[in-house]
Design a protein around this motif. Sequence first.
Motif, PDB file in Angstrom:
ATOM      1  N   ASN A   1       0.788  -1.238   0.000  1.00 22.83           N
ATOM      2  CA  ASN A   1       0.000   0.000   0.000  1.00 22.83           C
ATOM      3  C   ASN A   1       0.818   1.285   0.000  1.00 22.83           C
ATOM      4  N   THR A   2       2.135   1.167   0.025  1.00 20.74           N
ATOM      5  CA  THR A   2       2.968   2.369   0.006  1.00 20.74           C
ATOM      6  C   THR A   2       4.184   2.196  -0.897  1.00 20.74           C
ATOM      7  N   GLY A   3       4.674   3.314  -1.386  1.00 19.96           N
ATOM      8  CA  GLY A   3       5.961   3.311  -2.077  1.00 19.96           C
ATOM      9  C   GLY A   3       7.102   3.405  -1.090  1.00 19.96           C
ATOM     10  N   GLY A   4       6.737   3.404   0.189  1.00 26.81           N
ATOM     11  CA  GLY A   4       7.669   3.587   1.288  1.00 26.81           C
ATOM     12  C   GLY A   4       7.116   4.650   2.215  1.00 26.81           C
ATOM     13  N   ILE A   5       7.700   4.792   3.386  1.00 21.45           N
ATOM     14  CA  ILE A   5       7.250   5.785   4.358  1.00 21.45           C
ATOM     15  C   ILE A   5       8.467   6.550   4.881  1.00 21.45           C
ATOM     16  N   LEU A   6       8.390   7.867   4.806  1.00 17.58           N
ATOM     17  CA  LEU A   6       9.460   8.717   5.329  1.00 17.58           C
ATOM     18  C   LEU A   6       9.035   9.284   6.678  1.00 17.58           C
ATOM     19  N   VAL A   7       9.924   9.225   7.640  1.00 17.57           N
ATOM     20  CA  VAL A   7       9.637   9.683   9.007  1.00 17.57           C
ATOM     21  C   VAL A   7      10.577  10.827   9.367  1.00 17.57           C
ATOM     22  N   ASP A   8      10.014  11.856  10.002  1.00 20.42           N
ATOM     23  CA  ASP A   8      10.829  12.991  10.466  1.00 20.42           C
ATOM     24  C   ASP A   8      11.573  13.642   9.309  1.00 20.42           C
ATOM     25  N   ASN A   9      10.812  14.047   8.290  1.00 22.96           N
ATOM     26  CA  ASN A   9      11.371  14.718   7.103  1.00 22.96           C
ATOM     27  C   ASN A   9      12.311  13.838   6.288  1.00 22.96           C
ATOM     28  N   GLY A  10      12.205  12.525   6.475  1.00 18.89           N
ATOM     29  CA  GLY A  10      13.052  11.618   5.713  1.00 18.89           C
ATOM     30  C   GLY A  10      14.256  11.103   6.473  1.00 18.89           C
ATOM     31  N   TRP A  11      14.307  11.390   7.767  1.00 21.61           N
ATOM     32  CA  TRP A  11      15.424  10.872   8.576  1.00 21.61           C
ATOM     33  C   TRP A  11      15.398   9.345   8.594  1.00 21.61           C
ATOM     34  N   ILE A  12      14.227   8.762   8.816  1.00 22.23           N
ATOM     35  CA  ILE A  12      14.063   7.308   8.732  1.00 22.23           C
ATOM     36  C   ILE A  12      13.309   6.993   7.452  1.00 22.23           C
ATOM     37  N   ARG A  13      13.784   5.975   6.730  1.00 16.78           N
ATOM     38  CA  ARG A  13      13.140   5.545   5.489  1.00 16.78           C
ATOM     39  C   ARG A  13      12.658   4.099   5.660  1.00 16.78           C
ATOM     40  N   ILE A  14      11.352   3.937   5.731  1.00 17.27           N
ATOM     41  CA  ILE A  14      10.745   2.606   5.866  1.00 17.27           C
ATOM     42  C   ILE A  14      10.435   2.091   4.471  1.00 17.27           C
ATOM     43  N   LEU A  15      10.967   0.943   4.128  1.00 14.08           N
ATOM     44  CA  LEU A  15      10.834   0.435   2.765  1.00 14.08           C
ATOM     45  C   LEU A  15       9.435  -0.098   2.474  1.00 14.08           C
ATOM     46  N   GLY A  16       8.970   0.160   1.244  1.00  8.98           N
ATOM     47  CA  GLY A  16       7.688  -0.363   0.769  1.00  8.98           C
ATOM     48  C   GLY A  16       7.893  -1.018  -0.583  1.00  8.98           C
ATOM     49  N   SER A  17       7.135  -0.541  -1.584  1.00 11.05           N
ATOM     50  CA  SER A  17       7.251  -1.122  -2.923  1.00 11.05           C
ATOM     51  C   SER A  17       8.017  -0.215  -3.881  1.00 11.05           C
ATOM     52  N   GLY A  18       8.650   0.827  -3.349  1.00  7.46           N
ATOM     53  CA  GLY A  18       9.489   1.687  -4.174  1.00  7.46           C
ATOM     54  C   GLY A  18       8.755   2.893  -4.726  1.00  7.46           C
ATOM     55  N   SER A  19       9.473   4.002  -4.794  1.00  8.39           N
ATOM     56  CA  SER A  19       8.913   5.241  -5.341  1.00  8.39           C
ATOM     57  C   SER A  19      10.071   6.109  -5.811  1.00  8.39           C
ATOM     58  N   GLU A  20       9.753   7.258  -6.355  1.00 10.95           N
ATOM     59  CA  GLU A  20      10.803   8.142  -6.870  1.00 10.95           C
ATOM     60  C   GLU A  20      11.757   8.578  -5.769  1.00 10.95           C
ATOM     61  N   ARG A  21      11.230   8.876  -4.584  1.00  7.11           N
ATOM     62  CA  ARG A  21      12.065   9.377  -3.484  1.00  7.11           C
ATOM     63  C   ARG A  21      12.747   8.251  -2.702  1.00  7.11           C
TER      64      ARG A  21
END
Length: 233
Positions: free
Chosen positions: A60-80
Amino acid sequence: MISLEKLINKTDPAWPIVKSWIDSAKNKIDVLPVDSAKADTALYESQLNTYSTLGSVIYNTGGILVDNGWIRILGSGSERLNRTVAEWNKDKTTKNFGDKPPYLLIADDAVGGFFAINLGGLGKDIKNVYYLEPNTLTWQPLGAGYGEFLLFCFDSDLSKFYKGLRWEKWDQFIANLDGNKVYTFRPYLWEPATNIDKCSRKLVPIEEMYKFNIEKSEELKNAAVIKKEEIKE
């Protein structure tokens, strides 16, 4: 390999629960857009179903960015954040899609720390999340499963968790950070008495950082064992 159709749980998926956590999160959360074709491929290659929390994030996500992108939770991929869980683990913890790895990499951060689900290679607490600390290069248990890890990312005081690993005005440097890049520091963060505010820093590919950290972690661990044996003698 289980078929994609069997991996998609239409009666009791975990995503509504995860979405409710995101909607009430205390920290800044950016859910990256999902491409349905990429999501299908990523879910199939991961061999996880959408009943599971991790499977639901992948699907359901291309990934999730936390705290302005400090943590990057992997999903199915996206541009960022152009990495999927299965692709990122391939040739690191697995050789082929569908393999059972010793641990599964599921997230990382801007300073070269890596989060992984323990599947037997990191300790006896199977399915709990560990963190490879960039300042010690050791895997530390968080005492939490994947769902609790998400809640930690969404709601905890991350400045407390990352004490000593954030430099002054760090947020200005990572707002538009490429999800495939991380900062490396000199002196290294794991060297004694390192002060991150006094370090020089540069961006490097996360692939390069992971390989270096794993190799150096093994080197430091072996050195510690040798030193311990010498003390005993």
